[in-house]
Design a protein around this motif. Structure first.
Motif, PDB file in Angstrom:
ATOM      1  N   ALA A 365      32.368  41.816  30.804  1.00  0.00           N
ATOM      2  CA  ALA A 365      33.778  42.086  31.118  1.00  0.00           C
ATOM      3  C   ALA A 365      33.815  43.166  32.176  1.00  0.00           C
ATOM      4  O   ALA A 365      33.326  44.278  31.960  1.00  0.00           O
ATOM      5  N   ARG A 366      34.419  42.855  33.341  1.00  0.00           N
ATOM      6  CA  ARG A 366      34.321  43.757  34.481  1.00  0.00           C
ATOM      7  C   ARG A 366      35.614  44.500  34.806  1.00  0.00           C
ATOM      8  O   ARG A 366      35.596  45.515  35.474  1.00  0.00           O
ATOM      9  N   THR A 367      36.747  44.006  34.358  1.00  0.00           N
ATOM     10  CA  THR A 367      37.998  44.667  34.713  1.00  0.00           C
ATOM     11  C   THR A 367      39.044  44.379  33.646  1.00  0.00           C
ATOM     12  O   THR A 367      38.784  43.664  32.677  1.00  0.00           O
ATOM     13  N   GLY A 368      40.224  44.946  33.840  1.00  0.00           N
ATOM     14  CA  GLY A 368      41.284  44.769  32.856  1.00  0.00           C
ATOM     15  C   GLY A 368      42.573  45.402  33.333  1.00  0.00           C
ATOM     16  O   GLY A 368      42.689  45.886  34.465  1.00  0.00           O
ATOM     17  N   ALA A 369      43.555  45.411  32.449  1.00  0.00           N
ATOM     18  CA  ALA A 369      44.858  46.006  32.736  1.00  0.00           C
ATOM     19  C   ALA A 369      45.465  46.501  31.438  1.00  0.00           C
ATOM     20  O   ALA A 369      45.181  45.970  30.357  1.00  0.00           O
ATOM     21  N   LEU A 370      46.279  47.558  31.559  1.00  0.00           N
ATOM     22  CA  LEU A 370      46.951  48.134  30.388  1.00  0.00           C
ATOM     23  C   LEU A 370      48.355  48.551  30.785  1.00  0.00           C
ATOM     24  O   LEU A 370      48.551  49.190  31.827  1.00  0.00           O
ATOM     25  N   ILE A 371      49.322  48.189  29.970  1.00  0.00           N
ATOM     26  CA  ILE A 371      50.709  48.618  30.155  1.00  0.00           C
ATOM     27  C   ILE A 371      51.201  49.203  28.847  1.00  0.00           C
ATOM     28  O   ILE A 371      51.099  48.564  27.800  1.00  0.00           O
ATOM     29  N   ALA A 381      52.771  54.380  30.925  1.00  0.00           N
ATOM     30  CA  ALA A 381      51.435  54.364  31.531  1.00  0.00           C
ATOM     31  C   ALA A 381      51.151  52.951  32.011  1.00  0.00           C
ATOM     32  O   ALA A 381      51.568  51.974  31.376  1.00  0.00           O
ATOM     33  N   LEU A 382      50.438  52.849  33.128  1.00  0.00           N
ATOM     34  CA  LEU A 382      50.109  51.547  33.696  1.00  0.00           C
ATOM     35  C   LEU A 382      48.787  51.651  34.435  1.00  0.00           C
ATOM     36  O   LEU A 382      48.625  52.497  35.313  1.00  0.00           O
ATOM     37  N   VAL A 383      47.836  50.810  34.066  1.00  0.00           N
ATOM     38  CA  VAL A 383      46.519  50.768  34.701  1.00  0.00           C
ATOM     39  C   VAL A 383      46.294  49.346  35.178  1.00  0.00           C
ATOM     40  O   VAL A 383      46.358  48.401  34.389  1.00  0.00           O
ATOM     41  N   GLY A 384      46.025  49.188  36.472  1.00  0.00           N
ATOM     42  CA  GLY A 384      45.895  47.856  37.048  1.00  0.00           C
ATOM     43  C   GLY A 384      44.487  47.432  37.375  1.00  0.00           C
ATOM     44  O   GLY A 384      44.293  46.407  38.032  1.00  0.00           O
ATOM     45  N   GLY A 385      43.484  48.168  36.927  1.00  0.00           N
ATOM     46  CA  GLY A 385      42.102  47.806  37.206  1.00  0.00           C
ATOM     47  C   GLY A 385      41.179  48.962  36.904  1.00  0.00           C
ATOM     48  O   GLY A 385      41.565  49.962  36.293  1.00  0.00           O
ATOM     49  N   MET A 386      39.941  48.842  37.360  1.00  0.00           N
ATOM     50  CA  MET A 386      38.936  49.855  37.062  1.00  0.00           C
ATOM     51  C   MET A 386      38.886  50.965  38.097  1.00  0.00           C
ATOM     52  O   MET A 386      38.653  52.117  37.769  1.00  0.00           O
ATOM     53  N   ASP A 387      39.073  50.628  39.366  1.00  0.00           N
ATOM     54  CA  ASP A 387      38.927  51.609  40.439  1.00  0.00           C
ATOM     55  C   ASP A 387      39.894  51.257  41.560  1.00  0.00           C
ATOM     56  O   ASP A 387      39.710  50.261  42.258  1.00  0.00           O
ATOM     57  N   LEU A 617      41.691  41.928  29.299  1.00  0.00           N
ATOM     58  CA  LEU A 617      40.349  42.096  29.844  1.00  0.00           C
ATOM     59  C   LEU A 617      39.878  40.768  30.427  1.00  0.00           C
ATOM     60  O   LEU A 617      40.201  39.694  29.899  1.00  0.00           O
ATOM     61  N   GLY A 618      39.116  40.837  31.507  1.00  0.00           N
ATOM     62  CA  GLY A 618      38.597  39.619  32.125  1.00  0.00           C
ATOM     63  C   GLY A 618      37.796  39.946  33.364  1.00  0.00           C
ATOM     64  O   GLY A 618      37.319  41.080  33.544  1.00  0.00           O
ATOM     65  N   ASN A 619      37.656  38.964  34.238  1.00  0.00           N
ATOM     66  CA  ASN A 619      36.946  39.118  35.505  1.00  0.00           C
ATOM     67  C   ASN A 619      37.792  38.528  36.628  1.00  0.00           C
ATOM     68  O   ASN A 619      38.461  37.503  36.441  1.00  0.00           O
ATOM     69  N   ASP A 620      37.754  39.166  37.781  1.00  0.00           N
ATOM     70  CA  ASP A 620      38.546  38.685  38.910  1.00  0.00           C
ATOM     71  C   ASP A 620      38.118  37.300  39.368  1.00  0.00           C
ATOM     72  O   ASP A 620      38.926  36.531  39.886  1.00  0.00           O
ATOM     73  N   ASP A 621      36.835  36.975  39.199  1.00  0.00           N
ATOM     74  CA  ASP A 621      36.337  35.668  39.635  1.00  0.00           C
ATOM     75  C   ASP A 621      36.381  34.631  38.517  1.00  0.00           C
ATOM     76  O   ASP A 621      35.798  33.561  38.638  1.00  0.00           O
ATOM     77  N   TYR A 622      37.059  34.968  37.415  1.00  0.00           N
ATOM     78  CA  TYR A 622      37.259  34.045  36.289  1.00  0.00           C
ATOM     79  C   TYR A 622      35.960  33.668  35.572  1.00  0.00           C
ATOM     80  O   TYR A 622      35.910  32.644  34.883  1.00  0.00           O
ATOM     81  N   ARG A 623      34.941  34.480  35.718  1.00  0.00           N
ATOM     82  CA  ARG A 623      33.722  34.204  34.957  1.00  0.00           C
ATOM     83  C   ARG A 623      33.963  34.449  33.472  1.00  0.00           C
ATOM     84  O   ARG A 623      34.650  35.387  33.091  1.00  0.00           O
ATOM     85  N   PRO A 624      33.376  33.627  32.617  1.00  0.00           N
ATOM     86  CA  PRO A 624      33.555  33.830  31.171  1.00  0.00           C
ATOM     87  C   PRO A 624      32.924  35.148  30.718  1.00  0.00           C
ATOM     88  O   PRO A 624      31.912  35.599  31.266  1.00  0.00           O
ATOM     89  N   MET A 625      33.545  35.744  29.726  1.00  0.00           N
ATOM     90  CA  MET A 625      33.008  36.968  29.127  1.00  0.00           C
ATOM     91  C   MET A 625      32.156  36.576  27.927  1.00  0.00           C
ATOM     92  O   MET A 625      32.630  36.482  26.792  1.00  0.00           O
ATOM     93  N   ILE A 626      30.897  36.308  28.192  1.00  0.00           N
ATOM     94  CA  ILE A 626      29.966  35.867  27.158  1.00  0.00           C
ATOM     95  C   ILE A 626      29.148  37.058  26.680  1.00  0.00           C
ATOM     96  O   ILE A 626      28.517  37.760  27.468  1.00  0.00           O
TER      97      ILE A 626
END
Length: 764
Positions: A365-371, A381-387, A617-626
């Motif tokens: 899992a490489r990125t995510g978002a929180l509201i 609070a709002l977080v739109g990614g990791m960096d 939580l997920g990945n920008d390139d839609y890769r599965p989180m295995i």
């Protein structure tokens, strides 16, 4: 005999049938002869141009090229169309016309957004050293290419192949501007194709000078600074007109990775990058080694800044809202007070990024978002990614990700509004096939249902796909799916499509819309639209917008009885179902998990009586989180909503709640902690009204309307009372003394510190 061939028509008219037949025969014969003569003439004429040998080969080659070229043009149009759809012809160049200074909920400045083009530093007044440093580092052939540097792409490809890794990029300055203006930082072939076509479009619309000026004004350079003027003010405390060569080199080094090379984050890395820029300026022929030698000996010295971290994703969200609110009102220089809570924002960033970084390798899992928002819609609070420095794409507001089973909230809402109750009996079995291919759902365990009877609440808490699909297709009547879509639209979710698997969340939804829809159930069934701007004043100090004044009261869009049942069903998810890891010790927590197909998206959206928080939580390139298989079992599985998202949610919510006087959600009984807190406040109000007023003001973070000396005395008495009650809080600090430098302002709170540890049970 002649009389038989003629027939009178009227007194003097006759039809000459023989003449007509003769005319037809002769006309057909003449036409045929003319066609033969024309064909022979054309054949004789074309015979003069008959080619043979090398001439024929050339002709055939040109013919094939024309055919392939026509097909290529059609293909290019098909590829270019999605790119041009990204452009809003009326607004693309005016996205920076508003200049806004943002304040937090307490009136402290948190950042700025936008550039008033008329007041920006003209290109002619920018130092030559900055322009040359930028071109030498980002695009040396800027004035030679037409938007895409073919030679640069080939050179970068060769360099990367030789290094066996990506060490050099081939994007031109125009491509970078196209990405900044219209696209996200998603790493995909589709985004790259759009970038190329938009670069051509920009080159056809703007001059090279205009493109360079836009790039320098719109680039994010770290620390919440957008544009070179804002960045030099932030890092060096002076206008961009006044910077020297060393400072220009440091600025040009920020375009590639502003967070990584920002001097207030990593000064050695920033200076090393500036040194590389100076070398680039020499290699490009702009300066000699002797001319840059002084800049190497005396590197740039950034000033100390108080704002090392900026709530950039929240500011982007608030800036978009300001543009919408101020459209057509003629106010462009504004000061906007927002709803953000900086302490909560920091906790949100730590909870999300900490969880992702801890498990990114093992869970992919490489990125995510929180509201996080209040039930009424105020985003805290709002977080739109990791960096933000690496990617300014706001996943919290603009990403459309499949909600998975968290979409079942809308399905069961439609069912409850059409006669179903939480105690209604349903059957866990696959519904009739849907669509021309006969699609049927399967549950999480891979089965098509056990056939057993169970209540709606039991099916919801363990997230049975078969039951939800049956409800959305058949149980609500012929227009079952239309009723589900109507429920989503009423709650503020847009773009849901009518499909067979609609109940499983197969349509992408922005996290902020999804979270706002859930907030309706914490708001007692009243509409809850997420917002950031509380009020705004213009350059003259006039109040031009006030949410309290200008916005209508939210309407009741869900009946209270339905809200109560839905909240009870979501509570069962946390207590007994897929969301057990989200349990809180100090208050009731309700919510729903969600996992999309192939583990590409994982969600947990939950709430208390005071706060609604959604995590994706997920990945920008839609890769599965295995998840990597463990050495003990050897089995691999995927990240689900009840795993990392619920864990991050519990971590954040445990810190975000500092006031234990939490309202009770509709349909639930008061939590024992809240009962105790309310009894304590009632007793305090009875015995000492002044102290109770000071406590309420402190909990709401609003200053009490009394003199500072009285406030200090009341806070001291409050601390003594709390210590006598059991040492629930440390001694209150003197409000007249500011907190030490670098230390966040301590919240005035009367609640005991709580650390809720969620039980690690149930389905991940």
């Amino acid at each position: 005999m002649g009389e038989g061939l003629f027939k009178r028509s009227g007194r003097d008219r006759l039809i000459n049938w023989i003449g007509i037949d003769s005319w037809l025969d002769s006309s057909i014969a003449q036409t045929w002869e003319r066609c033969k003569d024309g064909y022979n003439a054309a054949s004789s004429f074309c015979a003069r141009f008959r080619l043979s040998g090398w001439r024929r080969l050339v002709n055939e080659g040109l013919s094939e090229a024309a055919t392939l070229g026509s097909c290529g043009l059609v293909g290019l149009y098909a590829l270019a169309l999605p790119a041009f759809l990204e452009v809003d012809e009326g607004r693309w160049l005016s996205t920076g016309k508003y200049s806004v200074k943002f304040l937090d909920r307490n009136g402290n400045e948190i950042g700025k957004r936008g550039i008033n083009i008329d007041d920006a530093v003209p290109l002619d007044e920018l130092p030559d050293t900055l322009i040359r440093a930028t071109l030498a580092t980002e695009d040396r052939r800027f004035y030679e290419h037409f938007g895409v540097d073919v030679f640069g792409v080939f050179r970068a490809l060769v360099t990367n192949v030789q290094a066996n890794e990506v060490v050099q990029g081939g994007s031109t300055l125009t491509q970078q501007l196209a990405k900044n203006l219209f696209l996200s930082n998603e790493r995909s072939l589709q985004r790259k194709i759009k970038e190329v076509f938009l670069s051509f479009w920009l080159e056809s619309r703007l001059t090279k000078r205009e493109i360079l000026k836009l790039y320098l004004d719109r680039a994010y350079l770290g620390g919440g600074a957008v544009g070179v003027e804002a960045a030099t003010q932030f890092y060096f405390g002076k206008s961009v007109r006044e910077i020297n060569m060393a400072e220009a080199a440091m600025m040009a080094g920020l375009f590639k990775a502003p967070t990584k090379f920002a001097p207030h984050v990593n000064l050695p890395a920033s200076r090393a990058r500036a040194n590389d820029v100076l070398s680039n300026m020499v290699e490009a022929g702009y300066y000699t080694p002797g001319q840059v030698h002084q800049a190497r000996l005396n590197p740039a010295r950034p000033i100390e800044t108080r704002r090392a971290a900026s709530p950039d994703w929240f500011l982007d969200f608030a800036y978009e809202e300001i543009q919408r609110l101020m459209e057509g009102k003629g106010h462009y220089a504004l000061v906007a007070r927002t709803s953000i809570d900086l302490t909560m924002q920091q906790a949100a960033e730590e909870a999300l990024t900490g969880t992702v970084r801890q498990f990114s390798r093992t869970h992919n899992a490489r990125t995510g978002a929180l509201i996080a928002m209040e039930p009424g819609g105020a985003v805290r609070a709002l977080v739109g990614g990791m960096d933000y420095g690496e990617s300014q794409f706001n996943r919290a507001t603009h990403a459309r990700r499949q909600p998975g089973s968290s979409f079942k909230l809308y399905v069961y809402l439609a069912a409850l509004e059409n006669g179903l109750t939480s105690k209604s009996s349903l059957r866990d079995s696959a519904p009739a096939p849907c669509g021309p291919l006969g699609w049927q759902p399967k549950n999480y365990d891979g089965g098509s249902g056990s056939g057993r009877s169970l209540t709606a609440q039991e099916a919801f808490k363990v997230s049975l796909n078969t039951v939800a699909v049956d409800l959305s297709l058949y149980r609500l009547g012929r227009d079952s799916r239309d009723k589900v879509i109507e429920a989503t639209q009423r709650l503020g979710v847009e773009g849901v499509k009518k499909t067979c698997s609609i109940a499983l969340g197969d349509t992408g939804i922005p996290p902020i819309q999804h979270t706002g829809a859930y907030a309706v159930f914490a708001n007692g069934g009243r509409a809850s639209r997420p917002f950031a701007v509380v009020d705004a004043t213009n350059a003259k100090g006039e109040l031009v917008y006030s949410r309290e004044r200008d916005e209508p009261e939210p309407p009741q869009i869900v009946k209270p009885a339905v809200v109560a049942q839905m909240n009870q069903m979501m509570q069962a998810v946390v207590l007994e179902g897929t969301g057990k890891r989200a349990q809180l010790e100090f208050t009731h927590a309700i919510g729903k998990t969600g996992t999309s197909s192939s583990y590409r998206d994982a969600w947990f959206i939950g709430m208390t009586g005071a706060l609604v928080t959604g995590i994706w939580l997920g990945n920008d390139d839609y890769r599965p989180m295995i998840i990597q298989p463990s050495a003990r079992t050897g089995n691999a599985t995927g990240v689900t909503g009840g795993g990392l998202p619920a864990q991050a949610w519990q971590t954040f919510m445990s810190v975000a709640h500092t006031n234990m006087n939490i309202p009770t959600l509709m349909g639930l009984s008061p939590h024992p902690t809240q009962v105790t807190e309310q009894q304590r406040l009632a007793e305090l109000k009875r015995t000492d009204p002044g102290l109770a007023a000071a406590t309420a003001a402190a909990q709401n973070r609003k200053p009490a309307s009394i003199m500072p000396e009285q406030t200090r005395d009341l806070l001291k008495r409050l601390a003594q009372s709390m210590r006598k009650a059991g040492g629930l809080a440390p001694e209150a600090p003197d409000p007249a003394k500011p907190p030490p430098a670098g230390q966040p302002e301590r919240r005035a709170d009367t609640s005991p510190p709580t650390t809720a540890t969620a039980p690690q049970r149930g389905r991940p």
